[in-house]
Design a protein around this motif. Structure first.
Motif, PDB file in Angstrom:
ATOM      1  N   TYR A 447     -25.392 -34.703 -62.596  1.00  0.00           N
ATOM      2  CA  TYR A 447     -24.463 -33.561 -62.657  1.00  0.00           C
ATOM      3  C   TYR A 447     -24.315 -33.106 -64.090  1.00  0.00           C
ATOM      4  O   TYR A 447     -24.478 -33.898 -65.018  1.00  0.00           O
ATOM      5  N   GLN A 448     -23.981 -31.849 -64.257  1.00  0.00           N
ATOM      6  CA  GLN A 448     -23.913 -31.314 -65.609  1.00  0.00           C
ATOM      7  C   GLN A 448     -22.460 -31.035 -66.008  1.00  0.00           C
ATOM      8  O   GLN A 448     -21.732 -31.947 -66.328  1.00  0.00           O
ATOM      9  N   VAL A 449     -22.055 -29.740 -65.934  1.00  0.00           N
ATOM     10  CA  VAL A 449     -20.709 -29.381 -66.404  1.00  0.00           C
ATOM     11  C   VAL A 449     -19.628 -29.979 -65.505  1.00  0.00           C
ATOM     12  O   VAL A 449     -18.647 -30.544 -65.968  1.00  0.00           O
ATOM     13  N   ILE A 450     -19.834 -29.829 -64.187  1.00  0.00           N
ATOM     14  CA  ILE A 450     -18.846 -30.387 -63.256  1.00  0.00           C
ATOM     15  C   ILE A 450     -19.361 -31.756 -62.825  1.00  0.00           C
ATOM     16  O   ILE A 450     -20.398 -31.846 -62.159  1.00  0.00           O
ATOM     17  N   LYS A 451     -18.678 -32.803 -63.208  1.00  0.00           N
ATOM     18  CA  LYS A 451     -19.214 -34.112 -62.851  1.00  0.00           C
ATOM     19  C   LYS A 451     -18.161 -35.131 -62.400  1.00  0.00           C
ATOM     20  O   LYS A 451     -18.492 -36.256 -62.066  1.00  0.00           O
ATOM     21  N   GLU A 452     -16.897 -34.692 -62.360  1.00  0.00           N
ATOM     22  CA  GLU A 452     -15.860 -35.633 -61.937  1.00  0.00           C
ATOM     23  C   GLU A 452     -15.991 -35.857 -60.443  1.00  0.00           C
ATOM     24  O   GLU A 452     -16.218 -34.928 -59.680  1.00  0.00           O
ATOM     25  N   LYS A 453     -15.763 -37.097 -60.067  1.00  0.00           N
ATOM     26  CA  LYS A 453     -15.944 -37.502 -58.679  1.00  0.00           C
ATOM     27  C   LYS A 453     -15.173 -36.591 -57.708  1.00  0.00           C
ATOM     28  O   LYS A 453     -15.752 -36.009 -56.778  1.00  0.00           O
ATOM     29  N   GLU A 455     -13.842 -33.681 -58.006  1.00  0.00           N
ATOM     30  CA  GLU A 455     -14.228 -32.272 -58.017  1.00  0.00           C
ATOM     31  C   GLU A 455     -15.548 -32.079 -57.267  1.00  0.00           C
ATOM     32  O   GLU A 455     -15.680 -31.197 -56.420  1.00  0.00           O
ATOM     33  N   VAL A 456     -16.511 -32.931 -57.551  1.00  0.00           N
ATOM     34  CA  VAL A 456     -17.815 -32.819 -56.888  1.00  0.00           C
ATOM     35  C   VAL A 456     -17.643 -33.012 -55.379  1.00  0.00           C
ATOM     36  O   VAL A 456     -18.135 -32.223 -54.571  1.00  0.00           O
ATOM     37  N   GLN A 457     -16.910 -34.035 -55.020  1.00  0.00           N
ATOM     38  CA  GLN A 457     -16.731 -34.316 -53.589  1.00  0.00           C
ATOM     39  C   GLN A 457     -16.046 -33.144 -52.896  1.00  0.00           C
ATOM     40  O   GLN A 457     -16.409 -32.768 -51.780  1.00  0.00           O
ATOM     41  N   LYS A 458     -15.106 -32.555 -53.575  1.00  0.00           N
ATOM     42  CA  LYS A 458     -14.372 -31.439 -52.966  1.00  0.00           C
ATOM     43  C   LYS A 458     -15.301 -30.237 -52.769  1.00  0.00           C
ATOM     44  O   LYS A 458     -15.277 -29.597 -51.713  1.00  0.00           O
ATOM     45  N   ILE A 459     -16.107 -29.953 -53.775  1.00  0.00           N
ATOM     46  CA  ILE A 459     -17.037 -28.816 -53.665  1.00  0.00           C
ATOM     47  C   ILE A 459     -17.960 -29.035 -52.467  1.00  0.00           C
ATOM     48  O   ILE A 459     -18.163 -28.145 -51.641  1.00  0.00           O
ATOM     49  N   ASN A 500     -13.652 -14.518 -70.561  1.00  0.00           N
ATOM     50  CA  ASN A 500     -12.348 -15.202 -70.587  1.00  0.00           C
ATOM     51  C   ASN A 500     -12.481 -16.680 -70.240  1.00  0.00           C
ATOM     52  O   ASN A 500     -12.007 -17.128 -69.196  1.00  0.00           O
ATOM     53  N   PRO A 501     -13.092 -17.423 -71.081  1.00  0.00           N
ATOM     54  CA  PRO A 501     -13.359 -18.827 -70.717  1.00  0.00           C
ATOM     55  C   PRO A 501     -12.083 -19.635 -70.468  1.00  0.00           C
ATOM     56  O   PRO A 501     -12.095 -20.579 -69.698  1.00  0.00           O
ATOM     57  N   GLU A 502     -11.001 -19.211 -71.094  1.00  0.00           N
ATOM     58  CA  GLU A 502      -9.776 -20.012 -70.942  1.00  0.00           C
ATOM     59  C   GLU A 502      -9.181 -19.889 -69.542  1.00  0.00           C
ATOM     60  O   GLU A 502      -8.402 -20.720 -69.102  1.00  0.00           O
ATOM     61  N   LYS A 503      -9.592 -18.826 -68.825  1.00  0.00           N
ATOM     62  CA  LYS A 503      -8.998 -18.594 -67.506  1.00  0.00           C
ATOM     63  C   LYS A 503      -9.617 -19.454 -66.395  1.00  0.00           C
ATOM     64  O   LYS A 503      -9.109 -19.526 -65.289  1.00  0.00           O
ATOM     65  N   TYR A 504     -10.802 -20.034 -66.691  1.00  0.00           N
ATOM     66  CA  TYR A 504     -11.525 -20.729 -65.616  1.00  0.00           C
ATOM     67  C   TYR A 504     -11.890 -22.153 -65.991  1.00  0.00           C
ATOM     68  O   TYR A 504     -12.001 -22.494 -67.169  1.00  0.00           O
ATOM     69  N   LYS A 505     -12.156 -22.947 -64.966  1.00  0.00           N
ATOM     70  CA  LYS A 505     -12.620 -24.323 -65.209  1.00  0.00           C
ATOM     71  C   LYS A 505     -14.086 -24.328 -65.637  1.00  0.00           C
ATOM     72  O   LYS A 505     -14.526 -25.124 -66.440  1.00  0.00           O
ATOM     73  N   ALA A 506     -14.843 -23.445 -65.016  1.00  0.00           N
ATOM     74  CA  ALA A 506     -16.269 -23.256 -65.347  1.00  0.00           C
ATOM     75  C   ALA A 506     -16.708 -22.057 -64.501  1.00  0.00           C
ATOM     76  O   ALA A 506     -15.841 -21.270 -64.096  1.00  0.00           O
ATOM     77  N   HIS A 507     -18.016 -21.903 -64.200  1.00  0.00           N
ATOM     78  CA  HIS A 507     -18.400 -20.699 -63.440  1.00  0.00           C
ATOM     79  C   HIS A 507     -19.290 -21.040 -62.250  1.00  0.00           C
ATOM     80  O   HIS A 507     -19.694 -22.206 -62.060  1.00  0.00           O
ATOM     81  N   VAL A 508     -19.641 -19.989 -61.518  1.00  0.00           N
ATOM     82  CA  VAL A 508     -20.381 -20.152 -60.264  1.00  0.00           C
ATOM     83  C   VAL A 508     -21.701 -20.904 -60.450  1.00  0.00           C
ATOM     84  O   VAL A 508     -22.115 -21.675 -59.585  1.00  0.00           O
ATOM     85  N   SER A 512     -23.103 -24.061 -58.360  1.00  0.00           N
ATOM     86  CA  SER A 512     -24.455 -24.128 -57.773  1.00  0.00           C
ATOM     87  C   SER A 512     -25.168 -25.406 -58.189  1.00  0.00           C
ATOM     88  O   SER A 512     -25.859 -26.025 -57.396  1.00  0.00           O
ATOM     89  N   THR A 513     -24.998 -25.743 -59.465  1.00  0.00           N
ATOM     90  CA  THR A 513     -25.668 -26.944 -59.955  1.00  0.00           C
ATOM     91  C   THR A 513     -25.198 -28.184 -59.199  1.00  0.00           C
ATOM     92  O   THR A 513     -25.997 -29.061 -58.870  1.00  0.00           O
ATOM     93  N   VAL A 514     -23.925 -28.231 -58.896  1.00  0.00           N
ATOM     94  CA  VAL A 514     -23.419 -29.372 -58.134  1.00  0.00           C
ATOM     95  C   VAL A 514     -24.146 -29.442 -56.785  1.00  0.00           C
ATOM     96  O   VAL A 514     -24.605 -30.511 -56.357  1.00  0.00           O
TER      97      VAL A 514
END
Ligand code: GLU
Length: 552
Positions: A447-453, A455-459, A500-508, A512-514
C-alpha cells in the motif's frame, strides 16, 4: 618446358576456366539489382554479429530485387564443427533471414551457382589456379614450414616486414624446369600467387561503408592453394564471388586490410571486382569502455541467447536495424505500423567505428513489438516458448480461453500494454491473474498513501457492499470509485486535492491504489477495470478478504 606444361603437370585433370565461365553465366537481373552473400565458416555457434551481417546483406538484396545467398566457407577443415552448416541454416531461419539461394541444410542446397560449400568446389579452384600458373601469375612453392620459420626469424632480427615477398620469396624465381623437376621428384609444395605489387606504391579504394581508404599495394605472394589441395580464403573469395555474381561483398571489417590483395587477385584473374562494404563490429559499453561484443564474455553475443530468454526474433531484427542506420528510429516513429522490411537501409549510413549494442534498448524494442501482437499471437508465442523453457508458465497457460482473456487486457487499443519485453517476463506479469499462483505466494501488499489497517479494510468492504457492480461500464465503474472516495473524505479529483490539500485525507487515485494492491498485490498493473472484468465478482471478493486478513 613452359608455364603451360608446368600447369598441366600440377593440375592434369583441371578443366579450362572457359568451362566454368559458361556454366555459371552472368545473372540476368534487372538493372541495379544487388547480389550479396553471407559466407560464414561452420566453426561453432552463430554470433549476433553474423546475424547482423546476414540481415544487412539480405535487406540490401531485397531492396534492389537482387539475390542473397549463403555460402559455407569450410576450407579450413581443422576449425570445423559437426553439423556446423545446419546450425547456421537454422539460425538464419529462426530470424527469418533465409537466403534465396545456397545451402539449405547440412548437405542440401538451392540455386544454379553451386556447390555453395567451398570444400565441394576443389576442382573449380584448381582450374583457376591452373590458369594462373599458365599465365605465370602463380607458382609452386617448395618451402617447408621450417623454411618459413627461418625466414620469419631473419625478418624479425632485421626488424623488417614479415611475409613471403620480394627477395624473401625464394621459390618465385625458380625456372620452370627446376619446378617441374622437383615436382616429379615428389617434393611437396603449395601454390602461391605471384604478386605484381609494390609496397612503396599506394592504392586508393572506396569502401561503401568506410569511404575512401588508402593502403600500400599488396606485394605478398600469398598461398592460394594449400597442401591439402584446398584454396585459402583469399583465393576462394575471388573465384566464388566472381562465379556466383556477387556485386557487393558485405563482410566484417577485419577484412578491410585485405582489400589491396583481393583487388589484385580479381585483376590478375581477369575478373571485375565487386564493391566492398566492410561492417564494423557490434560494440558494447562495458563499465564506460567501448569494446567488441565478445563470444566469450557476453551471453547475448550468441544468436541462440535470444530464443533462450524469449526475446522475439522480430524484436532482435528490428533492433539490429536500429543500430545499423540511425535513421531507422525516426522512420519507425513516423511509421509505427509498417513492416520493418519497408525501411530503406543505406549501407553508406552505417557506423564506421562500430554501433553500440544496448540490451536495455533492445528490450524496449521488444516491449513495443510485443505490444502490437494480438492476444492470440502473444498466447501462441509465449506458450510455445514456455513449453521449452518454463514449465510453470506452460502450466498456467494450459487453459487457453482464460489466458486469452488475460493477454487481452489492454491490448488491441491505441495504447496497448507494454509490460512484456520477452517471454520470460510473462509469468511475472500475469501470475497474479491466476488464483493458484497468487495464493501460493506470500503476498506483501505494498500500500502507498493509504495504508492504515482500518482505512484499507473500510475501503474494501464499502466498495464491495455499495459500489461494485460487474455490469458497470468503465465510466460508471470509475465514477463509483470517485463516489466512494468522496464518501470517505478523499478528493474525487486529483486537481481538487492539489488545490486544497488540507481539506482532504488524500485523493481518488490513492483510493484506486488500495483497490489495485488488494486485488493484485502490485502497484503497477494494466487497466484495473479490465482486470476486474476478467477476475469476476466472486474472485474479487475473495481477493479483498485475503487482503483484509493480511493485517491481522
Ligand atoms: N568466411 C569468412 C568469415 O567468416 C567470410 C568473410 C566474407 O564474408 O567474405 O570471416
Amino acid at each position: 618446358m613452359d608455364y603451360k606444361d608446368l600447369a598441366n603437370l600440377i593440375f592434369p585433370e583441371a578443366k579450362e576456366i572457359a568451362y566454368y565461365e559458361e556454366k555459371y553465366p552472368r545473372r540476368n537481373l534487372k538493372e541495379g539489382a544487388i547480389v550479396t552473400r553471407f559466407a560464414p565458416s561452420p566453426t561453432g555457434v552463430m554470433h549476433v554479429g553474423g546475424l547482423y551481417q546476414a540481415l544487412i546483406a539480405k535487406k540490401i538484396a531485397n531492396q534492389t530485387e537482387g539475390v542473397f545467398f549463403l555460402r559455407i566457407e569450410d576450407t579450413d577443415q581443422k576449425r570445423e564443427v559437426e553439423n556446423g552448416v545446419s546450425g547456421i541454416v537454422t539460425s538464419l531461419k529462426d530470424f527469418a533471414i533465409e537466403p534465396h539461394e545456397g545451402m539449405s541444410s547440412e548437405t542440401e542446397e538451392i540455386g544454379n551457382y553451386g556447390p555453395y560449400k567451398q570444400s565441394q568446389r576443389k576442382e573449380i579452384y584448381q582450374a583457376y589456379a591452373k590458369y594462373m600458373i599458365e599465365q605465370g601469375k602463380a607458382y609452386p612453392c617448395f618451402c617447408t614450414p621450417e623454411d618459413g620459420e627461418q625466414i620469419r626469424a631473419k625478418q624479425e632480427a632485421a626488424k623488417i616486414r614479415p611475409g613471403y615477398y620480394g627477395v624473401w620469396a625464394k621459390c618465385r624465381n625458380h625456372t620452370v624446369e627446376e619446378m617441374a623437376e622437383r615436382i616429379k621428384k615428389g617434393e611437396s609444395y603449395i601454390i602461391r600467387f605471384k604478386s605484381p605489387g609494390r609496397e612503396d606504391k599506394k592504392i586508393k579504394h572506396k569502401d561503401v561503408i568506410k569511404g575512401n581508404v588508402e593502403f600500400p599495394e599488396n606485394d605478398q605472394d600469398i598461398v592460394i592453394i594449400k597442401a591439402d589441395g584446398l584454396p585459402t580464403y583469399h583465393f576462394a573469395h575471388a573465384v566464388d564471388d566472381h562465379l556466383m555474381g556477387t556485386t557487393h561483398v558485405i563482410r566484417g571489417d577485419e577484412w578491410l586490410s585485405s582489400v589491396p590483395l583481393h583487388l589484385q587477385l580479381f585483376y590478375e584473374l581477369g575478373f571485375k571486382a565487386p564493391k566492398y562494404a566492410h561492417i564494423a563490429p557490434i560494440m558494447k559499453n562495458d563499465k564506460g569502455n567501448k569494446r567488441k561484443l565478445s563470444k566469450r564474455k557476453d551471453p547475448e553475443a550468441a544468436a541462440s541467447y535470444y530464443e533462450e530468454v524469449g526475446i522475439p526474433a522480430e524484436a532482435v531484427k528490428e533492433y539490429l536495424f536500429n543500430i545499423a542506420n540511425s535513421t531507422f528510429e525516426n522512420w519507425r516513429r513516423a511509421n509505427p505500423d509498417k513492416s520493418m522490411e519497408e525501411f530503406e537501409l543505406q549501407l553508406n549510413k552505417m557506423s564506421v567505428s562500430g554501433a553500440l549494442f544496448d540490451m536495455v534498448k533492445l528490450l524496449d524494442v521488444g516491449k513495443t513489438v510485443i505490444s502490437k501482437y494480438t492476444a492470440e499471437k502473444v498466447y501462441e508465442e509465449a506458450y510455445n516458448w514456455a513449453e521449452k523453457h518454463e514449465e510453470e508458465l506452460a502450466n498456467l497457460l494450459r487453459n487457453k480461453e482464460y489466458a486469452l482473456k488475460v493477454f487481452g487486457i489492454e491490448r488491441g487499443n491505441k495504447k496497448p500494454r507494454k509490460d512484456i519485453a520477452k517471454w520470460s517476463d510473462v509469468k511475472e506479469n500475469i501470475e497474479y491473474m491466476y488464483d493458484e499462483a497468487f495464493d501460493k505466494k506470500e503476498q506483501e501488499y505494498p500500500y502507498q498513501v493509504i495504508k492504515e489497517k482500518e482505512e484499507v479494510q473500510k475501503i474494501l468492504s464499502l466498495y464491495i457492499e455499495r459500489y461494485y457492480d460487474e455490469n458497470d461500464d468503465k465510466q460508471t465503474w470509475f465514477n463509483k470509485i470517485k463516489e466512494l472516495a468522496g464518501e470517505m473524505g478523499y478528493a474525487k479529483e486529483v486537481k481538487e486535492f492539489k488545490a486544497n490539500p488540507e481539506k482532504y485525507k488524500a485523493h481518488v487515485g490513492d483510493v484506486s491504489t488500495v483497490l489495485r494492491v488488494a486485488l493484485t498485490a502490485r502497484t503497477n498493473t494494466p487497466d484495473m477495470y479490465e482486470i476486474m472484468q476478467v477476475l469476476g465478482k466472486e474472485r474479487i471478493i475473495k481477493r479483498f478478504e485475503k487482503a483484509k486478513q493480511f493485517f491481522s
